[in-house]
Design a protein around this motif. Structure first.
Motif, PDB file in Angstrom:
ATOM      1  N   ASP A  75       0.831  -1.221   0.000  1.00 52.29           N
ATOM      2  CA  ASP A  75       0.000   0.000   0.000  1.00 52.29           C
ATOM      3  C   ASP A  75       0.862   1.265   0.000  1.00 52.29           C
ATOM      4  O   ASP A  75       0.473   2.297   0.528  1.00 52.29           O
ATOM      5  N   LYS A  81      -1.414   4.711  -8.520  1.00 51.41           N
ATOM      6  CA  LYS A  81      -2.472   4.656  -7.501  1.00 51.41           C
ATOM      7  C   LYS A  81      -3.067   6.053  -7.302  1.00 51.41           C
ATOM      8  O   LYS A  81      -4.284   6.207  -7.173  1.00 51.41           O
ATOM      9  N   GLN A 103     -10.610   2.207   0.846  1.00 49.19           N
ATOM     10  CA  GLN A 103      -9.739   1.229   1.507  1.00 49.19           C
ATOM     11  C   GLN A 103      -9.445   0.104   0.525  1.00 49.19           C
ATOM     12  O   GLN A 103     -10.345  -0.667   0.162  1.00 49.19           O
ATOM     13  N   PHE A 104      -8.180   0.031   0.091  1.00 46.95           N
ATOM     14  CA  PHE A 104      -7.804  -1.061  -0.812  1.00 46.95           C
ATOM     15  C   PHE A 104      -7.515  -2.289   0.035  1.00 46.95           C
ATOM     16  O   PHE A 104      -6.821  -2.207   1.048  1.00 46.95           O
ATOM     17  N   THR A 292      -4.315  -6.046   6.646  1.00 43.41           N
ATOM     18  CA  THR A 292      -3.327  -5.917   5.583  1.00 43.41           C
ATOM     19  C   THR A 292      -3.605  -6.915   4.469  1.00 43.41           C
ATOM     20  O   THR A 292      -4.673  -7.525   4.410  1.00 43.41           O
ATOM     21  N   ARG A 296      -2.467  -5.407  -2.492  1.00 44.95           N
ATOM     22  CA  ARG A 296      -3.367  -4.250  -2.436  1.00 44.95           C
ATOM     23  C   ARG A 296      -2.925  -3.146  -3.372  1.00 44.95           C
ATOM     24  O   ARG A 296      -3.622  -2.167  -3.533  1.00 44.95           O
ATOM     25  N   GLY A 297      -1.776  -3.306  -3.965  1.00 36.31           N
ATOM     26  CA  GLY A 297      -1.231  -2.238  -4.808  1.00 36.31           C
ATOM     27  C   GLY A 297      -0.957  -2.762  -6.198  1.00 36.31           C
ATOM     28  O   GLY A 297       0.175  -2.883  -6.640  1.00 36.31           O
TER      29      GLY A 297
END
Ligand SMILES: Cc1ncc(COP(=O)(O)O)c(C=O)c1O
Length: 416
Positions: A75, A81, A103-104, A292, A296-297
């Motif tokens: 993240d 992003k 919220q990713f 977590t 996520r990215g």
């Protein structure tokens, strides 16, 4: 085929219904290794809203790869992003006067639902979630507890707890009066009912059988949550991202969900991404890094997802989704036999349409017939009795018409 049968797990599902090896795909068509072309009315279970290998996205993704953009970033902050966040905020949030945080989460829908449930429990200090019959929220244990389907629940291997099941609007015992009665019961300290941490609902159930909740019922559900100090979670993972002709399936209904779960189409291209939109008041309850997830990215998904916004902000595109949805609905209605048996019905909104044939084996035969004739279509609902049509929103009119013709012929052969 042998390689798959020898080495791939028995868990294989869709490939049993579509027994061929697909080699290429473009917009609303997939071609198998024998060169047979299939029209895709399944669209990766609602992922490929902008078609297979969407040109605009593909170009942006190739450019990103060739310029050594950051493909994976957990993240951390990245250029891609930031662009996705900016484009999503200016296209979806700001015009709706929403100040929800993005919220990713890990890149599948079930991750988004898990995070939403966790946060609701954190905010309220309560355990129980109210979820609905026919609801589908994912396969990990928290989300699976909210999923209604017995087949999926049976695989859990542990009791699925802390969920109280309510009937969806169109189910026996469901409706606004039922929600009002529940409200009365909750107001009685001796009802024995536990107040929920959240009420989770799909404004349109897709996997559950294409069940479209009314504005009035959703307002009653909202009141059920908010009057009782609970969060309202909308799972728009399949019905959102433009599928119904507006970005959210509940747009224009004047509803205020605390958390909106998005996945599938949000990554645009079929690359994975999931995200919760969270009311900032609740978002403040998270501690840094507490929920977590390694993936996520996703740089490619951010690039394609930002590109998807160019469709969403284009009114003529979204109006075209509504037009094609009406074409689909009209055609399905024309297939319902006169004096149809009880339960046979057409339901849907925009380009999420379903024909309930009230019998899983008939629906299975229709889907198999469609496959043989070059159309991919997925049954859903109890025992797979509903044929769900979710073509890419970008499907050309000619492919939509041809697919509907194949579908109509199959329905006529099996439904009388
Ligand atoms: C409404 C809804 N919620 C959650 C999920 C789970 O998403 P995923 O399969 O990406 O975990 C799905 C998947 O079909 C869905 O339709």
């Amino acid at each position: 085929m042998k390689v798959f049968e020898t080495w791939e797990s028995e868990i294989r599902g869709y490939c049993r219904k579509y027994p061929t090896v697909f080699a290429t795909a473009s917009n609303a068509r997939q071609t198998d290794e024998n060169g047979k072309s299939y029209i895709d009315f399944f669209a990766g279970a609602g992922v490929l809203n902008f078609g297979h290998n969407n040109d605009r996205m593909k170009r942006a993704m190739i450019e990103f790869l060739e310029s050594d953009g950051v493909a994976h970033s957990l993240d951390m902050f990245t250029t891609t992003k930031r662009r996705f966040i900016q484009r999503f905020a200016e296209t979806v949030l700001v015009p709706r006067k929403m100040n929800h945080k993005m919220q990713f989460v890990g890149p599948t829908g079930t991750n988004a639902v898990e995070a939403a449930l966790k946060l609701a429990r954190r905010v309220t200090g309560r355990h129980v979630i109210y979820a609905f019959s026919h609801g589908f929220h994912g396969m990990t244990l928290g989300a699976l507890a909210c999923t209604a389907n017995a087949y999926f629940r049976g695989a859990a291997g542990v009791p699925l707890e802390y969920v109280h099941r309510l009937p969806f609007e169109n189910e026996p015992g469901g409706g606004i009066d039922q929600i009002r009665e529940l409200q009365c019961a909750l107001a009685d300290a001796s009802s024995g009912l536990e107040k929920p941490a959240a009420v989770i609902v799909e404004p349109i159930q897709a996997e559950g059988g294409v069940n479209v909740a009314s504005r009035e019922w959703l307002h009653a559900v909202e009141a059920l949550a908010h009057d009782n100090g609970a969060l309202l979670i909308f799972d728009d993972i399949q019905a959102g991202c433009g599928r119904t002709g507006t970005y959210f399936s509940f747009d224009g209904m004047d509803l205020a969900p605390d958390i909106i779960c998005l996945a599938k189409g949000v990554g645009g291209y079929g690359t994975a991404m999931a995200m919760n939109l969270v009311n900032p008041e609740h978002d403040g309850h998270w501690k840094p890094g507490e929920h977590t997830g390694t993936f996520r990215g996703q740089g490619l998904s951010f690039v394609a997802g930002a590109e998807a916004m160019s469709y969403i902000e284009d009114d003529s595109f979204m109006n075209d989704v509504k037009r094609k949805g009406a074409v689909m609905a009209d055609r399905l209605k024309s297939l319902v036999p006169k004096n149809a048996a009880p339960g046979i019905a057409v339901r849907g909104k925009g380009m999420l349409q379903g024909l309930d044939v009230a019998d899983g084996s008939i629906a299975g035969a229709i889907a198999a017939d469609c496959f043989d004739n070059g159309l991919l279509i997925g049954p859903c609902g109890t025992e797979g009795r509903v044929l769900k049509l979710i073509p890419p929103l970008t499907i050309p009119d000619a492919d939509l018409a041809e697919g509907l013709d194949i579908f109509a012929a199959a329905v006529r052969r099996h439904l009388n």
